[in-house]
Design a protein around this motif. Structure first.
Motif, PDB file in Angstrom:
ATOM      1  N   LEU A   1      28.658 -95.734  70.936  1.00  0.00           N
ATOM      2  CA  LEU A   1      29.658 -95.195  71.849  1.00  0.00           C
ATOM      3  C   LEU A   1      29.768 -96.047  73.107  1.00  0.00           C
ATOM      4  N   LYS A   2      28.632 -96.547  73.596  1.00  0.00           N
ATOM      5  CA  LYS A   2      28.641 -97.373  74.799  1.00  0.00           C
ATOM      6  C   LYS A   2      29.380 -98.684  74.555  1.00  0.00           C
ATOM      7  N   MET A   3      29.160 -99.301  73.385  1.00  0.00           N
ATOM      8  CA  MET A   3      29.847-100.557  73.085  1.00  0.00           C
ATOM      9  C   MET A   3      31.353-100.360  72.956  1.00  0.00           C
ATOM     10  N   ARG A   4      31.748 -99.232  72.435  1.00  0.00           N
ATOM     11  CA  ARG A   4      33.177 -98.932  72.392  1.00  0.00           C
ATOM     12  C   ARG A   4      33.731 -98.795  73.805  1.00  0.00           C
ATOM     13  N   GLN A   5      32.981 -98.135  74.669  1.00  0.00           N
ATOM     14  CA  GLN A   5      33.412 -98.004  76.058  1.00  0.00           C
ATOM     15  C   GLN A   5      33.514 -99.359  76.742  1.00  0.00           C
ATOM     16  N   LEU A   6      32.536-100.226  76.479  1.00  0.00           N
ATOM     17  CA  LEU A   6      32.559-101.551  77.102  1.00  0.00           C
ATOM     18  C   LEU A   6      33.822-102.312  76.732  1.00  0.00           C
ATOM     19  N   GLY A   7      34.344-102.044  75.546  1.00  0.00           N
ATOM     20  CA  GLY A   7      35.586-102.677  75.119  1.00  0.00           C
ATOM     21  C   GLY A   7      36.821-101.898  75.529  1.00  0.00           C
ATOM     22  N   GLY A   8      36.641-100.831  76.293  1.00  0.00           N
ATOM     23  CA  GLY A   8      37.781-100.026  76.732  1.00  0.00           C
ATOM     24  C   GLY A   8      38.390 -99.194  75.621  1.00  0.00           C
ATOM     25  N   GLU A   9      37.626 -98.885  74.591  1.00  0.00           N
ATOM     26  CA  GLU A   9      38.144 -98.127  73.450  1.00  0.00           C
ATOM     27  C   GLU A   9      37.919 -96.634  73.654  1.00  0.00           C
ATOM     28  N   THR A  10      38.821 -95.846  73.125  1.00  0.00           N
ATOM     29  CA  THR A  10      38.689 -94.393  73.168  1.00  0.00           C
ATOM     30  C   THR A  10      38.184 -93.899  71.820  1.00  0.00           C
ATOM     31  N   LEU A  11      37.965 -92.589  71.724  1.00  0.00           N
ATOM     32  CA  LEU A  11      37.433 -92.008  70.491  1.00  0.00           C
ATOM     33  C   LEU A  11      38.523 -91.357  69.641  1.00  0.00           C
ATOM     34  N   THR A  12      39.777 -91.620  69.966  1.00  0.00           N
ATOM     35  CA  THR A  12      40.871 -90.978  69.234  1.00  0.00           C
ATOM     36  C   THR A  12      40.843 -91.333  67.755  1.00  0.00           C
ATOM     37  N   ASP A  13      40.730 -92.641  67.448  1.00  0.00           N
ATOM     38  CA  ASP A  13      40.730 -93.049  66.050  1.00  0.00           C
ATOM     39  C   ASP A  13      39.462 -92.599  65.341  1.00  0.00           C
ATOM     40  N   VAL A  14      38.348 -92.506  66.061  1.00  0.00           N
ATOM     41  CA  VAL A  14      37.108 -92.022  65.460  1.00  0.00           C
ATOM     42  C   VAL A  14      37.257 -90.567  65.049  1.00  0.00           C
ATOM     43  N   LEU A  15      37.852 -89.766  65.916  1.00  0.00           N
ATOM     44  CA  LEU A  15      38.049 -88.355  65.590  1.00  0.00           C
ATOM     45  C   LEU A  15      38.921 -88.186  64.357  1.00  0.00           C
ATOM     46  N   ALA A  16      39.894 -89.066  64.216  1.00  0.00           N
ATOM     47  CA  ALA A  16      40.762 -88.994  63.034  1.00  0.00           C
ATOM     48  C   ALA A  16      39.967 -89.221  61.752  1.00  0.00           C
TER      49      ALA A  16
ATOM     50  N   TRP B   1      26.187-101.094  62.040  1.00  0.00           N
ATOM     51  CA  TRP B   1      27.062-101.019  60.870  1.00  0.00           C
ATOM     52  C   TRP B   1      27.188 -99.589  60.344  1.00  0.00           C
ATOM     53  N   VAL B   2      26.148 -98.773  60.502  1.00  0.00           N
ATOM     54  CA  VAL B   2      26.190 -97.417  59.936  1.00  0.00           C
ATOM     55  C   VAL B   2      27.276 -96.565  60.587  1.00  0.00           C
ATOM     56  N   PRO B   3      27.291 -96.405  61.928  1.00  0.00           N
ATOM     57  CA  PRO B   3      28.390 -95.616  62.518  1.00  0.00           C
ATOM     58  C   PRO B   3      29.762 -96.237  62.283  1.00  0.00           C
ATOM     59  N   VAL B   4      29.826 -97.566  62.147  1.00  0.00           N
ATOM     60  CA  VAL B   4      31.117 -98.212  61.872  1.00  0.00           C
ATOM     61  C   VAL B   4      31.661 -97.755  60.529  1.00  0.00           C
ATOM     62  N   VAL B   5      30.792 -97.703  59.515  1.00  0.00           N
ATOM     63  CA  VAL B   5      31.226 -97.290  58.172  1.00  0.00           C
ATOM     64  C   VAL B   5      31.647 -95.826  58.165  1.00  0.00           C
ATOM     65  N   LEU B   6      30.822 -94.966  58.759  1.00  0.00           N
ATOM     66  CA  LEU B   6      31.075 -93.529  58.649  1.00  0.00           C
ATOM     67  C   LEU B   6      32.178 -93.044  59.575  1.00  0.00           C
ATOM     68  N   MET B   7      32.377 -93.719  60.716  1.00  0.00           N
ATOM     69  CA  MET B   7      33.321 -93.199  61.702  1.00  0.00           C
ATOM     70  C   MET B   7      34.569 -94.048  61.879  1.00  0.00           C
ATOM     71  N   GLU B   8      34.577 -95.240  61.301  1.00  0.00           N
ATOM     72  CA  GLU B   8      35.778 -96.064  61.398  1.00  0.00           C
ATOM     73  C   GLU B   8      36.375 -96.378  60.038  1.00  0.00           C
ATOM     74  N   GLY B   9      35.698 -95.968  58.973  1.00  0.00           N
ATOM     75  CA  GLY B   9      36.254 -96.136  57.640  1.00  0.00           C
ATOM     76  C   GLY B   9      36.229 -97.554  57.107  1.00  0.00           C
ATOM     77  N   LEU B  10      35.463 -98.459  57.725  1.00  0.00           N
ATOM     78  CA  LEU B  10      35.360 -99.834  57.245  1.00  0.00           C
ATOM     79  C   LEU B  10      34.202 -99.960  56.263  1.00  0.00           C
ATOM     80  N   GLU B  11      34.158-101.061  55.534  1.00  0.00           N
ATOM     81  CA  GLU B  11      33.071-101.278  54.594  1.00  0.00           C
ATOM     82  C   GLU B  11      32.831-102.761  54.371  1.00  0.00           C
ATOM     83  N   LYS B  12      31.655-103.047  53.864  1.00  0.00           N
ATOM     84  CA  LYS B  12      31.209-104.409  53.507  1.00  0.00           C
ATOM     85  C   LYS B  12      31.455-105.402  54.644  1.00  0.00           C
ATOM     86  N   LYS B  13      32.085-106.520  54.356  1.00  0.00           N
ATOM     87  CA  LYS B  13      32.197-107.582  55.354  1.00  0.00           C
ATOM     88  C   LYS B  13      32.946-107.118  56.608  1.00  0.00           C
ATOM     89  N   ALA B  14      33.997-106.328  56.424  1.00  0.00           N
ATOM     90  CA  ALA B  14      34.758-105.845  57.584  1.00  0.00           C
ATOM     91  C   ALA B  14      33.879-105.000  58.496  1.00  0.00           C
TER      92      ALA B  14
END
Length: 580
Positions: free
Chosen positions: A541-556, A451-464
């Motif tokens: 980062l590995k879990m994002r890769q497993l889902g085929g996700e890139t880091l473009t939105d994270v960098l934003a 949950w920590v990297p999700v909040v800081l790098m994807e801009g989500l919070e609480k239940k999301a």
């Protein structure tokens, strides 16, 4: 073809498109034009000269390639294909013959994808429909292009200088080239439109070459293609590299029918040594329905890389990063541990003054400080995990950049409210899970491990944020639980080692100095916590890769114009040179 104005215009358009592609893994097209030769006008394209050989030449000798080599090649190829897709170009003829391996003079190689942007060049100019067929049983690779309206077949063999034009009426059975009547029984019905023409690649020295082995179902049906057709072709290339053969082999039209109707044999059966998760990724690219495939070339490459690298690779990288950047991460950990240090000093002072305070006030005070310390240690660990995750992500996308802690702290300040709110929700749920039946607490700890990297790098919070953490963790529960075990076992082992070195006996309650020394030993977390925090950062980062996700939105989320150097901003700007 030069006698047809439509072909000439298409040649110009496609040559310009190929010239716009600038990528280290795409063969460079620098010019095109028209020249006179033998009294006739010919069209030409100027491309870079490449040393090395094609992937097909390698496969002809090696048959199967090691997994690490397959992933390395496909990562480069997918990067090139993704760039072409961004430019609106679908390759339509991805195969080992169009993947070049060029020595890089450092003992390795660079993969180059050939024939970008020219897949449509060899479509019959005035034909209403066409079918390309390959006769793999002949000494060379023969091709046939049936053009019903023109009533001619253009045939050729690689390494011959000129194709041969033969009237359909003169084609005979037994020559290795099927007659129209023999083909008609098995040819699927194509819509009679120009867009429906299946591609026949103009490659080699004047030879028309079509390769049904690597065509997607929608390409076999003559439908309008999008980038997911190339994903199917990439899946076939991966399948052949790992198993030794494409999923479907045989006569051309039987292969086309197989692409349309049959499910390929699972890769795990043809290559049992390939990890199951890799087999599943490759098979997902071979789905008949384009919606079920990886939706981008980079997603396919990321999924392959994440599944190819086991947990051993992850922990080796964690230790390597910890050792390489030890001064920086130790400084970060010390700053985050300042509240823990203060509470520990209070406990040590209280225990040293044990005999001077009445028991009625000493015990509640110690209990209160210990409870506060437990909460502070948890939030300190979460804070360090978040900061380390930001640093590790930045190192992943910019490995040559100097590690700086300032930007990470700026991001934490910017997200401190969502961070605190999500922390309270996660901590409360985990605490209740342990209080009720322990097992739910363990399960919830695994769910919310990221949950920590999700909040800081994807801009989500609480239940999301918690739901997103659960989604990421569900991609590999085994990796999450092993990481949790590592988080508990390593500190216990280090604490036991410290007790042995300093002769600390937790069972002795008669010595205030022993109790104080035990509290002081708990500060070993200052050194240990960064290592424990690198692991979930890499797992994220590995879990994002497993889902085929890139880091473009994270960098934003983690990067702004102010956090970049001027040279970084210049490099980020896309500059397209119109050289052709």
């Amino acid at each position: 073809f030069m006698g047809n104005d439509a072909f000439v215009e298409r040649f110009k358009r496609e040559a310009r498109a190929a010239g716009r592609l600038r990528h280290p893994n795409i063969v460079d097209v620098s010019d095109f034009g028209f020249a006179r030769a033998g009294g006739e006008t010919i069209a030409y394209i100027v491309m870079e000269f490449l040393d090395g050989c094609t992937l097909s030449a390698v496969l002809a000798e090696e048959t199967r390639l090691p997994l690490h080599w397959v992933v390395e090649i496909l990562e480069q190829v997918c990067s090139a294909v993704h760039e072409a897709h961004r430019q609106g170009i679908v390759h339509r003829d991805l195969k080992p013959e169009n993947i070049w391996l060029e020595p890089n003079r450092f003992g390795g190689y660079r993969a180059k994808v050939l024939d970008f942007g020219i897949a449509k060049l060899s479509e019959p100019a005035n034909a209403a429909s066409a079918v390309s067929a390959v006769n793999p049983g002949s000494s060379g690779r023969s091709t046939i292009c049936i053009t019903p309206l023109a009533e001619v077949a253009v045939t050729g063999v690689l390494d011959k200088t000129q194709p041969t034009v033969v009237p359909l009426a003169k084609l005979e059975t037994g020559t290795g080239i099927k007659t129209p009547s023999a083909i008609a029984e098995n040819v699927p019905s194509f819509p009679l439109t120009e867009e429906s023409l299946p591609p026949v690649q103009l490659t080699g020295a004047g030879a028309l070459l079509g390769t049904p082995w690597f065509m997607s179902p929608e390409q076999c049906r003559g439908e309008k293609l999008d980038l997911r057709s190339d994903i199917y072709s990439l899946g076939i290339v991966a399948y052949q590299m790992l198993s030794g053969t494409p999923p479907f082999v045989g006569e051309a039209l039987s292969v086309i029918n197989a692409h349309l109707e049959k499910a390929p044999k699972p890769l795990s059966e043809k290559a049992p040594n390939v990890p199951k998760r890799i087999s599943l990724v490759v098979m997902s690219a071979l789905e008949k329905n384009p919606e079920a495939r990886p939706q981008t070339a980079l997603a396919f490459a990321n999924a392959l890389r994440a599944n190819a690298d086991g947990l051993g690779v992850l922990y080796r990288r964690a230790f390597a990063l910890y050792c390489q950047y030890f001064p920086q991460v130790l400084k970060l950990s010390f700053l985050a541990h300042i509240p823990v240090i203060l509470l520990t000093l209070m406990l040590i002072a209280l225990q040293l003054a044990d005999s001077r305070l009445p028991a009625v006030s000493r015990t509640p005070l110690s209990g209160a400080i210990l409870l506060i310390k437990a909460g502070v240690v948890y939030i300190t660990g979460s804070t360090i995990t978040g900061l380390i995750a930001i640093v590790v992500t930045q190192l992943t996308v910019k490995p040559l950049k100097t590690v700086e802690l300032g930007p990470a702290f700026c991001i934490l300040r910017r997200h401190w409210k969502p961070f605190l709110k999500t922390f309270l929700q996660a901590a409360l749920r985990i605490f209740l899970g342990f209080v009720l039946l322990v097992i739910p607490g363990i399960v919830l700890t695994a769910r919310y491990a990221l949950w920590v990297p999700v909040v800081l790098m994807e801009g989500l919070e609480k239940k999301a944020a918690l739901d997103r953490s659960r989604t990421l963790a569900s991609r590999s529960w085994m990796a999450i639980f092993i990481a949790m075990l590592f988080q508990f076992v390593l500190p216990a082992m280090v604490e036991k080692l410290i007790h042995m070195i300093f002769g600390i006996d937790p069972g002795r309650k008669d010595s205030a100095w022993m109790k104080a020394l035990e509290q002081f030993a708990s500060l070993s977390s200052i050194v240990l916590m960064p290592l424990l925090s690198i692991v979930p950062a890499l797992l994220y980062l590995k879990m994002r890769q497993l889902g085929g996700e890139t880091l473009t939105d994270v960098l934003a989320q983690i990067e702004t114009e102010e956090t970049r150097s001027k040279w970084e901003q210049r490099i980020r700007e896309r500059v397209t040179y119109q050289r052709v």
